[in-house]
Scaffold this motif. Structure first.
Motif, mmCIF file in Angstrom:
data_model
loop_
_atom_site.group_PDB
_atom_site.id
_atom_site.type_symbol
_atom_site.label_atom_id
_atom_site.label_comp_id
_atom_site.label_asym_id
_atom_site.label_seq_id
_atom_site.Cartn_x
_atom_site.Cartn_y
_atom_site.Cartn_z
ATOM 1 N N ALA A 77 -6.869 -42.490 11.537
ATOM 2 C CA ALA A 77 -6.889 -42.906 12.935
ATOM 3 C C ALA A 77 -7.029 -44.418 12.978
ATOM 4 C CB ALA A 77 -8.056 -42.248 13.676
ATOM 5 N N THR A 78 -6.645 -45.017 14.102
ATOM 6 C CA THR A 78 -6.842 -46.453 14.243
ATOM 7 C C THR A 78 -8.303 -46.728 14.589
ATOM 8 O OG1 THR A 78 -6.325 -46.496 16.602
ATOM 9 C CG2 THR A 78 -4.475 -46.830 15.062
ATOM 10 N N VAL A 79 -8.728 -47.935 14.307
ATOM 11 C CA VAL A 79 -10.086 -48.347 14.643
ATOM 12 C C VAL A 79 -10.296 -48.205 16.152
ATOM 13 C CG1 VAL A 79 -11.635 -50.338 14.740
ATOM 14 C CG2 VAL A 79 -10.322 -49.886 12.666
ATOM 15 N N ARG A 109 -27.668 -49.326 14.141
ATOM 16 C CA ARG A 109 -27.895 -48.999 12.726
ATOM 17 C C ARG A 109 -27.971 -47.499 12.422
ATOM 18 N NH1 ARG A 109 -29.210 -53.993 9.966
ATOM 19 N NH2 ARG A 109 -29.744 -55.526 11.534
ATOM 20 N N ARG A 110 -27.727 -46.654 13.438
ATOM 21 C CA ARG A 110 -27.615 -45.224 13.147
ATOM 22 C C ARG A 110 -26.315 -45.003 12.394
ATOM 23 N NH1 ARG A 110 -26.993 -42.013 17.918
ATOM 24 N NH2 ARG A 110 -26.283 -43.913 18.890
ATOM 25 N N THR A 111 -26.304 -43.991 11.544
ATOM 26 C CA THR A 111 -25.113 -43.663 10.777
ATOM 27 C C THR A 111 -24.592 -42.312 11.233
ATOM 28 O OG1 THR A 111 -25.952 -44.874 8.874
ATOM 29 C CG2 THR A 111 -24.195 -43.317 8.460
ATOM 30 N N ARG A 112 -23.275 -42.216 11.352
ATOM 31 C CA ARG A 112 -22.641 -40.970 11.763
ATOM 32 C C ARG A 112 -21.469 -40.700 10.817
ATOM 33 N NH1 ARG A 112 -21.248 -40.568 17.883
ATOM 34 N NH2 ARG A 112 -23.441 -41.090 17.818
ATOM 35 N N GLN A 144 -13.179 -42.908 21.035
ATOM 36 C CA GLN A 144 -13.720 -41.560 20.825
ATOM 37 C C GLN A 144 -15.251 -41.580 20.815
ATOM 38 O OE1 GLN A 144 -12.148 -39.464 17.375
ATOM 39 N NE2 GLN A 144 -14.176 -38.681 16.930
ATOM 40 N N GLU A 145 -15.828 -42.650 20.290
ATOM 41 C CA GLU A 145 -17.282 -42.773 20.201
ATOM 42 C C GLU A 145 -17.894 -43.393 21.460
ATOM 43 O OE1 GLU A 145 -19.289 -41.609 17.716
ATOM 44 O OE2 GLU A 145 -17.459 -40.689 16.952
ATOM 45 N N GLY A 146 -17.051 -43.710 22.459
ATOM 46 C CA GLY A 146 -17.551 -44.275 23.708
ATOM 47 C C GLY A 146 -17.913 -45.749 23.609
ATOM 48 N N ILE A 147 -17.259 -46.459 22.700
ATOM 49 C CA ILE A 147 -17.532 -47.879 22.482
ATOM 50 C C ILE A 147 -16.325 -48.688 22.933
ATOM 51 C CG2 ILE A 147 -18.004 -49.630 20.728
ATOM 52 C CD1 ILE A 147 -19.315 -47.362 19.072
#
Length: 64
Positions: free
Chosen positions: A18-20, A8-11, A26-29
């Motif tokens: 960009a593609t999903v 639930r953090r927002t960035r 990029q976010e390490g997910i």
């Protein structure tokens, strides 16, 4: 672009198109472990997103 993470953090991230999948990596997910909702609608990982989109990342819970 707003990114709401599974905890639930927002960035706020670069609004360039960009593609999903690229954003998740990029976010390490891991794209195989989450679903992504854009502006309230479930979208596939090859969807191009940008600008004022709000992406909510939902972790998939599964068992065996």
């Amino acid at each position: 672009m707003n990114l709401i993470l599974p905890d639930r953090r927002t960035r706020v991230i670069d609004p360039a198109p960009a593609t999903v999948e690229a954003i998740l990596i990029q976010e390490g997910i891991n794209p195989l472990e989450v679903m992504v909702v854009r502006n309230g609608l479930l979208i596939p990982e090859d969807t191009l997103v940008s600008g004022d989109d709000e992406l909510r990342i939902i972790r998939i819970s599964h068992g065996g």
